[in-house]
Design an enzyme around this catalytic site. Structure first.
Site, PDB file in Angstrom:
ATOM      1  N   ASP A  61     -62.388 -39.034  29.344  1.00 54.50           N
ATOM      2  CA  ASP A  61     -63.196 -37.917  29.824  1.00 54.50           C
ATOM      3  C   ASP A  61     -62.290 -36.959  30.601  1.00 54.50           C
ATOM      4  O   ASP A  61     -61.104 -37.229  30.778  1.00 54.50           O
ATOM      5  CB  ASP A  61     -64.398 -38.399  30.641  1.00 54.50           C
TER       6      ASP A  61
ATOM      7  N   ASP B 282     -71.337 -42.353  23.985  1.00 55.48           N
ATOM      8  CA  ASP B 282     -70.847 -43.353  24.937  1.00 55.48           C
ATOM      9  C   ASP B 282     -71.934 -43.553  25.969  1.00 55.48           C
ATOM     10  O   ASP B 282     -72.758 -42.653  26.180  1.00 55.48           O
ATOM     11  CB  ASP B 282     -69.565 -42.875  25.638  1.00 55.48           C
TER      12      ASP B 282
END
Ligand SMILES: [Zn+2]
Length: 368
Positions: A77, A264
């Site tokens: 991320d 996710d």
């Protein structure tokens, strides 16, 4: 797009679900355990890894894969969500500017986290998908505030893209060795802002777009499917669409039907440790129908009715827990608070999610 390509040369069939290995570990599991659940990839958190063990340690291993002996897919991320949370909680209104995010951290003093830093760190991690730093729209933002986050998100997206291309050139990352670059759509619940943000990101040019994380749902917690719909309808067909932090099994199926293929979420792993297991409402793996209403249930492992139950948790599962142990044994492990309970439950929930994705993959590759 039919496959998620890794920079190590693997092709993973889409759609995929990557669980959150925030600090380069899925709690209670090692990398072999993860692999055995047929989980094809993981999400790691750039900011947490920057804090511990630090970029130098990861660099000395040659990336996150050798560091944790993992050969599957990896998405990193941007680190934005964590630094924004720290900054918004402690830094006050001026913590976030066009330059980046300023915050204080114990032992490290003042840190300025910038779009350039985020990209540099992610290329040190050597993930398969690099995510641009974005300015997330608060849940209670009015339209002007939402517009401001969109403008900053676009500005940072441009900075991130330029840095990404520069570093890929320097590091000779081209063709299959070049990671995907993902733009992130902001705009809160305002669909016209979501549409505009999508279109302007597409103009900049990315391999895909993502949205979500917190706050992806309305205040009441219900999932707003209009947002993924607007984004999907406003970007090229060959874009990878990634629901960040999405989601519950039924939300994944619905987003998949809208064209989203990467997901996710912390749910399967966190729920496992909190005694919430997922089971398909089917007698065997073959009978699983993920497009049916109510295709799954929750299983609470330490209920008294399971104390003597010698059946497996689910016959529509082939995980370590379901193949080798009874409901009775799992109930016992949870009752005595042994870590093995968390491990077996996590393995089961990850296999539930990988089975869910296998069913969607079969559908997707049949349709496309
Ligand atoms: Zn199982």
């Amino acid at each position: 797009m039919k496959f998620f390509k890794t920079v190590t040369g693997n092709s993973i069939p889409l759609p995929v679900f990557f669980p959150d290995a925030t600090r380069a570990v899925l709690k209670t599991l090692d990398s072999d355990d993860i692999k055995n659940t047929k989980t094809p990839g993981i999400l790691v958190n750039t900011y947490h890894l920057y804090t511990t063990p630090g970029a130098d340690v990861i660099k000395s291993h040659g990336g996150i894969r050798p560091f944790m002996n993992w050969d599957g897919g990896v998405i990193s991320d941007s680190g934005g969500f964590q630094v924004m949370s720290i900054a918004k909680n402690g830094g006050g209104k001026n913590a976030i500017t066009d330059k980046g995010v300023t915050f204080k951290e114990a032992g490290k003093g003042k840190i300025v986290f910038t779009p350039v830093m985020s990209i540099k760190l992610q290329l040190t991690i050597k993930s398969d998908m690099v995510v641009v730093l974005d300015d997330f729209t608060d849940l209670d933002a009015d339209k002007n505030q939402a517009r401001e986050t969109v403008e900053r998100t676009i500005l940072w997206a441009k900075v991130c893209k330029a840095e990404f291309e520069k570093l890929c050139l320097e590091k000779h990352l081209e063709g299959d060795k070049k990671p995907y670059l993902l733009g992130v759509v902001q705009g809160g619940p305002y669909l016209d802002l979501r549409q505009e943000c999508t279109q302007r990101l597409v103009e900049i040019g990315f391999d895909g777009l993502g949205y979500g994380g917190w706050p992806m749902s309305g205040k009441e917690g219900s999932f707003n499917f209009d947002i993924p719909k607007v984004i999907a309808n406003n970007c090229p067909k060959d874009y990878l669409l990634y629901g960040l932090g999405v989601g519950k099994p039924d939300e994944i199926v619905k987003c998949y039907q809208l064209g989203w293929t990467i997901f996710d979420c912390v749910l399967p792993t966190r729920d496992a440790r909190h005694k919430r297991l997922y089971t398909f409402n089917a007698k065997s793996i073959d009978e699983i129908d993920v497009f049916a209403d109510n295709f799954y249930s929750y299983y609470v492992p330490d209920k008294e009715k399971y104390y003597r139950d010698q059946q497996p948790v689910s016959t529509a599962c082939d995980c370590l827990l379901c193949k080798k142990y009874s409901r009775s044994y799992l109930a016992h492990l949870f009752r005595i608070g042994d870590m093995t309970a968390g491990r077996l439950a996590t393995i089961h929930n990850l296999r539930f999610y990988s089975l869910l994705m296998e069913k969607l993959q079969a559908h997707y590759h049949h349709e496309n």
